[in-house]
Design a protein around this motif. Structure first.
Motif, mmCIF file in Angstrom:
data_model
loop_
_atom_site.group_PDB
_atom_site.id
_atom_site.type_symbol
_atom_site.label_atom_id
_atom_site.label_comp_id
_atom_site.label_asym_id
_atom_site.label_seq_id
_atom_site.Cartn_x
_atom_site.Cartn_y
_atom_site.Cartn_z
ATOM 1 N N ALA A 284 -69.062 -5.900 -3.356
ATOM 2 C CA ALA A 284 -67.616 -5.974 -3.136
ATOM 3 C C ALA A 284 -67.289 -6.835 -1.922
ATOM 4 N N ILE A 285 -68.089 -6.736 -0.872
ATOM 5 C CA ILE A 285 -67.879 -7.559 0.319
ATOM 6 C C ILE A 285 -68.098 -9.027 -0.029
ATOM 7 N N ASP A 286 -69.152 -9.337 -0.774
ATOM 8 C CA ASP A 286 -69.432 -10.719 -1.168
ATOM 9 C C ASP A 286 -68.316 -11.292 -2.042
ATOM 10 N N ILE A 287 -67.812 -10.504 -2.983
ATOM 11 C CA ILE A 287 -66.729 -10.967 -3.856
ATOM 12 C C ILE A 287 -65.475 -11.250 -3.037
ATOM 13 N N ALA A 288 -65.178 -10.398 -2.054
ATOM 14 C CA ALA A 288 -63.983 -10.593 -1.229
ATOM 15 C C ALA A 288 -64.072 -11.865 -0.395
ATOM 16 N N ILE B 172 -57.700 -8.135 8.255
ATOM 17 C CA ILE B 172 -58.709 -7.098 8.018
ATOM 18 C C ILE B 172 -60.101 -7.707 8.087
ATOM 19 N N ARG B 173 -61.073 -6.845 8.358
ATOM 20 C CA ARG B 173 -62.492 -7.194 8.322
ATOM 21 C C ARG B 173 -63.173 -6.213 7.383
ATOM 22 N N LEU B 174 -64.259 -6.649 6.761
ATOM 23 C CA LEU B 174 -65.004 -5.792 5.848
ATOM 24 C C LEU B 174 -66.429 -5.595 6.363
ATOM 25 N N PRO B 175 -66.622 -4.767 7.390
ATOM 26 C CA PRO B 175 -67.989 -4.527 7.853
ATOM 27 C C PRO B 175 -68.732 -3.615 6.878
ATOM 28 N N GLU C 93 -60.260 -2.609 10.300
ATOM 29 C CA GLU C 93 -61.564 -2.608 9.650
ATOM 30 C C GLU C 93 -61.516 -1.741 8.404
ATOM 31 N N LEU C 94 -61.948 -2.301 7.302
ATOM 32 C CA LEU C 94 -62.033 -1.592 6.039
ATOM 33 C C LEU C 94 -63.515 -1.422 5.746
ATOM 34 N N HIS C 95 -64.081 -0.261 6.084
ATOM 35 C CA HIS C 95 -65.511 -0.033 5.941
ATOM 36 C C HIS C 95 -65.879 0.070 4.472
ATOM 37 N N CYS C 96 -66.942 -0.614 4.109
ATOM 38 C CA CYS C 96 -67.349 -0.671 2.711
ATOM 39 C C CYS C 96 -68.857 -0.513 2.616
ATOM 40 N N HIS D 177 -57.567 -11.164 -4.645
ATOM 41 C CA HIS D 177 -56.758 -12.195 -3.995
ATOM 42 C C HIS D 177 -55.990 -11.626 -2.801
ATOM 43 N N PHE D 178 -55.499 -10.411 -2.931
ATOM 44 C CA PHE D 178 -54.791 -9.765 -1.824
ATOM 45 C C PHE D 178 -55.721 -9.587 -0.626
ATOM 46 N N ILE D 179 -56.910 -9.032 -0.866
ATOM 47 C CA ILE D 179 -57.890 -8.817 0.204
ATOM 48 C C ILE D 179 -58.353 -10.150 0.780
ATOM 49 N N LYS D 180 -58.612 -11.141 -0.086
ATOM 50 C CA LYS D 180 -59.059 -12.460 0.366
ATOM 51 C C LYS D 180 -58.036 -13.081 1.311
ATOM 52 N N GLU D 181 -56.766 -12.946 0.989
ATOM 53 C CA GLU D 181 -55.694 -13.479 1.845
ATOM 54 C C GLU D 181 -55.694 -12.791 3.206
ATOM 55 N N LYS D 182 -55.861 -11.491 3.229
ATOM 56 C CA LYS D 182 -55.864 -10.741 4.490
ATOM 57 C C LYS D 182 -57.105 -11.060 5.330
ATOM 58 N N ILE D 183 -58.241 -11.294 4.676
ATOM 59 C CA ILE D 183 -59.448 -11.685 5.406
ATOM 60 C C ILE D 183 -59.253 -13.058 6.033
#
Length: 82
Positions: A10-14, A42-45, A2-5, A31-37
């Motif tokens: 930023a969450i919407d863009i990812a 990873i999750r972006l709560p 979990e990558l807390h934000c 793009h790196f974060i999008k691939e991991k999601i």
């Protein structure tokens, strides 16, 4: 992981597959974060800003948030008698 934000934009863009002109400067990171999601690595709560412990190290916060963060980090008053 979990990558807390605390930044909803930023969450919407990812999570958004469409690239906007406003996000060109974060293209590689996005793009790196999008691939991991997508791979569910990873999750972006969302985390409220006052609950973000790192804020006391990076920005000015009010006294209540500062002292609450110190308590959460288990940091006592260094000036208190021992």
């Amino acid at each position: 992981m979990e990558l807390h934000c605390d930044n909803k934009s930023a969450i919407d863009i990812a999570h958004n597959p469409v690239q906007h002109d406003r996000t060109k400067h974060v293209e590689v990171d996005r793009h790196f974060i999008k691939e991991k999601i997508k791979k569910k690595i990873i999750r972006l709560p969302f985390l409220k800003s006052e609950d973000q412990l790192a804020d006391i190290l990076t920005k000015a916060v009010c006294g209540r948030v500062f002292h609450d963060s110190l308590t959460k980090l288990d940091i006592g008053d260094i000036y208190a008698p021992t």
